[in-house]
Design a protein around this motif. Sequence first.
Motif, PDB file in Angstrom:
ATOM      1  N   VAL A  28      11.979   8.903   3.044  1.00  0.00           N
ATOM      2  CA  VAL A  28      11.685   7.473   2.931  1.00  0.00           C
ATOM      3  C   VAL A  28      11.626   7.121   1.451  1.00  0.00           C
ATOM      4  CG1 VAL A  28      10.460   7.262   5.129  1.00  0.00           C
ATOM      5  CG2 VAL A  28       9.178   7.863   3.064  1.00  0.00           C
ATOM      6  N   GLU A  29      12.077   5.926   1.129  1.00  0.00           N
ATOM      7  CA  GLU A  29      11.992   5.455  -0.257  1.00  0.00           C
ATOM      8  C   GLU A  29      10.533   5.407  -0.675  1.00  0.00           C
ATOM      9  OE1 GLU A  29      12.251   4.601  -3.826  1.00  0.00           O
ATOM     10  OE2 GLU A  29      14.205   4.654  -2.819  1.00  0.00           O
ATOM     11  N   GLY A  30      10.215   5.990  -1.835  1.00  0.00           N
ATOM     12  CA  GLY A  30       8.829   6.135  -2.236  1.00  0.00           C
ATOM     13  C   GLY A  30       8.260   4.988  -3.034  1.00  0.00           C
ATOM     14  N   GLU A  31       9.131   4.121  -3.599  1.00  0.00           N
ATOM     15  CA  GLU A  31       8.600   3.068  -4.457  1.00  0.00           C
ATOM     16  C   GLU A  31       9.544   1.889  -4.507  1.00  0.00           C
ATOM     17  OE1 GLU A  31       8.442   4.269  -8.626  1.00  0.00           O
ATOM     18  OE2 GLU A  31       9.638   6.026  -8.109  1.00  0.00           O
ATOM     19  N   ALA A  35      10.241   0.242  -0.600  1.00  0.00           N
ATOM     20  CA  ALA A  35       9.416   1.410  -0.281  1.00  0.00           C
ATOM     21  C   ALA A  35       9.168   1.501   1.215  1.00  0.00           C
ATOM     22  CB  ALA A  35       8.090   1.336  -1.029  1.00  0.00           C
ATOM     23  N   GLY A  36       9.316   2.715   1.746  1.00  0.00           N
ATOM     24  CA  GLY A  36       9.054   2.956   3.156  1.00  0.00           C
ATOM     25  C   GLY A  36      10.297   3.022   4.016  1.00  0.00           C
ATOM     26  N   LEU A 227       4.835   6.390  -2.900  1.00  0.00           N
ATOM     27  CA  LEU A 227       4.412   6.873  -1.588  1.00  0.00           C
ATOM     28  C   LEU A 227       4.641   8.372  -1.415  1.00  0.00           C
ATOM     29  CD1 LEU A 227       5.747   4.067   0.816  1.00  0.00           C
ATOM     30  CD2 LEU A 227       3.419   4.395  -0.043  1.00  0.00           C
ATOM     31  N   HIS A 228       5.736   8.888  -1.977  1.00  0.00           N
ATOM     32  CA  HIS A 228       6.051  10.298  -1.762  1.00  0.00           C
ATOM     33  C   HIS A 228       4.996  11.219  -2.371  1.00  0.00           C
ATOM     34  CE1 HIS A 228       8.138   8.702  -5.299  1.00  0.00           C
ATOM     35  NE2 HIS A 228       8.012   9.887  -5.867  1.00  0.00           N
ATOM     36  N   ILE A 231       2.179  11.114   0.347  1.00  0.00           N
ATOM     37  CA  ILE A 231       2.517  11.796   1.600  1.00  0.00           C
ATOM     38  C   ILE A 231       2.631  13.306   1.405  1.00  0.00           C
ATOM     39  CG2 ILE A 231       4.225  11.969   3.448  1.00  0.00           C
ATOM     40  CD1 ILE A 231       5.013   9.061   2.785  1.00  0.00           C
TER      41      ILE A 231
END
Length: 239
Positions: A28-31, A35-36, A227-228, A231
């Motif tokens: 998933v795209e982290g930023e 994002a998401g 986000l990565h 997570i």
Amino acid sequence: MNRSAATLSEARNPLDTKLPMVEIFETVEGEGTRAGFPTVFVRLFGCNLRCTWCDTTYSYPPAHAEFTMSIRDIVQQVQMYKSKHICFTGGEPLLYGERSVLLLKELAEIEGIVDVHVETNGAIGLAPFLEAVTLPNVRYVMDYKLPDSGENDKMDVNNFALLRSQDEVKFVIATDRDFDAAVETLQKYPTKATPMFSPVWETMAPARLVERMLAAGLSDVKLNMQLHKIIWDPAKRGV
């Protein structure tokens, strides 16, 4: 056509052009503003900067490119995934000029791809790429380097006027000095792109960054959390 002529013709096929690679993976795209979303990351090897807080040092020398791939093979591997978003990144993915343009065009023309965002470091002029690739699903995320990166003097400020409303400009904030420099830069170089402030967690707590953004009345600036790194382990690759 004789064999030697056929070989020469194949060598001139743009899809046979090779680029040094680090990895291709889906996550998933982290930023950023997307994002998401499930996204295929195409990470090229090589960078013309050496930022103090870089989290992908394996993408530039003295490390070595793990492998090379032709544009044809890169596209074929991307097509194996189901994601409709592509992150074209590095290192610095625009480092290879015309070869970068060729790959960017091919990625954007993959059937079903709705967004290809190019993560570029602010030290390469965007004008040639904007002129060469006019596809509507291509946009740029410029990571403008601030003083604590150690690379602020390498930035091409002319890019600010070239960025469009679909583009983004990211400022990685390590200290209060960086924050002040980012605010000053946005005032000095107006842009249509969405500005984002991203904290270096070790030196700029996200809560502190939010406090400063609110106090400064930055209603048009987006907080950019990775986000990565929430997570997964921040050092984990391929996510």
